[in-house]
Write an enzyme that holds these catalytic residues in place. Structure first.
Site, short mmCIF file in Angstrom:
data_model
loop_
_atom_site.label_atom_id
_atom_site.label_comp_id
_atom_site.label_asym_id
_atom_site.label_seq_id
_atom_site.Cartn_x
_atom_site.Cartn_y
_atom_site.Cartn_z
N HIS A 299 0.83 -1.18 0.13
CA HIS A 299 -0.02 -0.07 -0.19
C HIS A 299 0.86 1.36 -0.03
O HIS A 299 0.41 2.24 -0.56
CB HIS A 299 -1.12 0.04 1.16
CG HIS A 299 -0.29 -0.02 2.53
ND1 HIS A 299 0.19 -1.25 3.33
CD2 HIS A 299 -0.12 1.28 3.42
CE1 HIS A 299 0.53 -0.62 4.23
NE2 HIS A 299 0.26 0.57 4.52
N ASP B 274 -4.82 0.22 7.97
CA ASP B 274 -3.61 1.09 7.94
C ASP B 274 -3.68 2.16 8.77
O ASP B 274 -2.61 2.45 9.74
CB ASP B 274 -3.33 1.77 6.44
CG ASP B 274 -2.25 2.53 6.29
OD1 ASP B 274 -1.06 2.14 6.71
OD2 ASP B 274 -2.19 3.45 5.55
N LYS C 280 6.19 5.91 -1.05
CA LYS C 280 6.88 6.59 0.14
C LYS C 280 8.11 6.40 -0.26
O LYS C 280 9.01 7.41 0.34
CB LYS C 280 6.23 6.28 1.46
CG LYS C 280 4.88 6.92 1.95
CD LYS C 280 4.76 6.41 3.36
CE LYS C 280 3.14 7.08 3.72
NZ LYS C 280 2.89 6.89 5.31
#
Length: 323
Positions: free
Chosen positions: A187, A279, A191
């Site tokens: 997910h 999350d 980043k």
């Protein structure tokens, strides 16, 4: 004429054995595949081709079935006459004859099947899970806590899927559940493209930093598209498709105020709606260099407050009932 002669006319490779697993006959196709002539094989035990790479439980399963005169099908790893490994699927059928019984084995050469057309489900699931895990951790290796977070998201995703499936009677298949769980580990791979000064900044991000941070779903999508295009592998195709949905949309909000696409309600893919709740809960209740961990009660209160705003109401209900 032997009672099994007509079975030897089949287009597939055929081996005929007695109750002691001694070879009574083979057809021409079986000779061609193994490299051994019929006269050499007749009288030998059928396992003379064994490579010792076939799991012991496969033989045990076969012997148990045949001892009760039941049909059996399984996969063997044998060796041909030239010592090449030979992966075969064989279906064995007991044929009663007078007071006796003989066994007809129909053999299909898995090595001659089109590439990728055979892979055991257990191995497939394990490959999918491990490949996606390596990809995810590799992309986020800068964060020492990331592996634990990814593991917790996977666990929470599976629990929420099963709880919601049961509560809402959705009829989700095991395969679909496993695909979402496998893909959930990906997910936040976007980043990896965010500067560390922003990623680990203590306190609130300013407008420009927030704008940069909100590009990580698009960065992640670009990474997975590149992986997908280079792999061109059917084994991971469906998992990567679901992973793209999760990566791209797990920051969308039920009321349409999320990012990057401003999707609303059920326009947000189901798998992304599930992972977003898990999350957020794990992130809130985990300590990081830039934040203290929230208590479970405080995180639950946040989910309640965001029910119908950030998160799908029914999924939140299932999550709260689950924990």
């Amino acid at each position: 004429m032997q009672p099994w002669s007509h079975y030897l006319q089949l287009a597939d490779a055929v081996i005929i054995t007695d109750q002691q697993h001694r070879i009574l006959d083979v057809n021409k196709k079986y000779e061609e595949l193994t490299g051994y002539p019929r006269d050499y094989m007749v009288g030998l035990r059928a396992n003379f081709l064994s490579s010792r790479l076939t799991p012991k439980k496969t033989y045990e399963s076969m012997k148990a079935a045949l001892s009760h005169r039941l049909g059996w099908s399984g996969v063997f790893v044998n060796r041909k006459r030239n010592q090449e490994l030979w992966h075969t699927n064989i279906t064995i059928t007991p044929i009663p004859h007078l007071q006796d019984v003989f066994y007809v084995g129909v053999v299909r050469d898995l090595d001659d099947m089109p590439e990728g057309s055979y892979l055991s489900e257990t191995r497939k699931v394990k490959l999918q899970n491990e490949i996606l895990k390596v990809l995810a951790i590799s992309c986020e290796i800068r964060d020492p806590h990331i592996e634990e977070h990814l593991h917790q998201v996977q666990i929470g995703t599976e629990k929420l899927l099963r709880a919601h499936n049961e509560r809402m009677k959705l009829g989700l298949t095991e395969e679909y559940i496993h695909q979402i769980v496998n893909a959930s580990i990906m997910h936040d791979i976007g980043k990896s493209g965010i500067p560390e000064g922003i990623l680990y900044k203590p306190g609130k991000l300013n407008y420009y930093e927030r704008h940069i941070m909100e590009t990580h779903p698009l960065i992640g999508l670009e990474i997975v598209n590149k992986i997908s295009n280079e792999l061109e592998d059917d084994i991971l195709d469906e998992d990567l498709k679901i992973a793209k949905h999760i990566i791209h949309y797990h920051h969308e909000k039920w009321d349409g105020s999320g990012y990057p696409a401003k999707l609303k309600s059920t326009d947000i893919p189901f798998e992304a709606r599930v992972v977003s709740i898990v999350d957020v809960y794990d992130a809130l209740t985990s300590r990081r260099a830039y934040k203290d961990a929230w208590s479970s009660d405080k995180a639950i209160q946040f989910l309640r407050e965001q029910q119908g705003e950030a998160f799908e109401p029914e999924l939140v209900e299932s999550f709260l009932a689950m924990i």
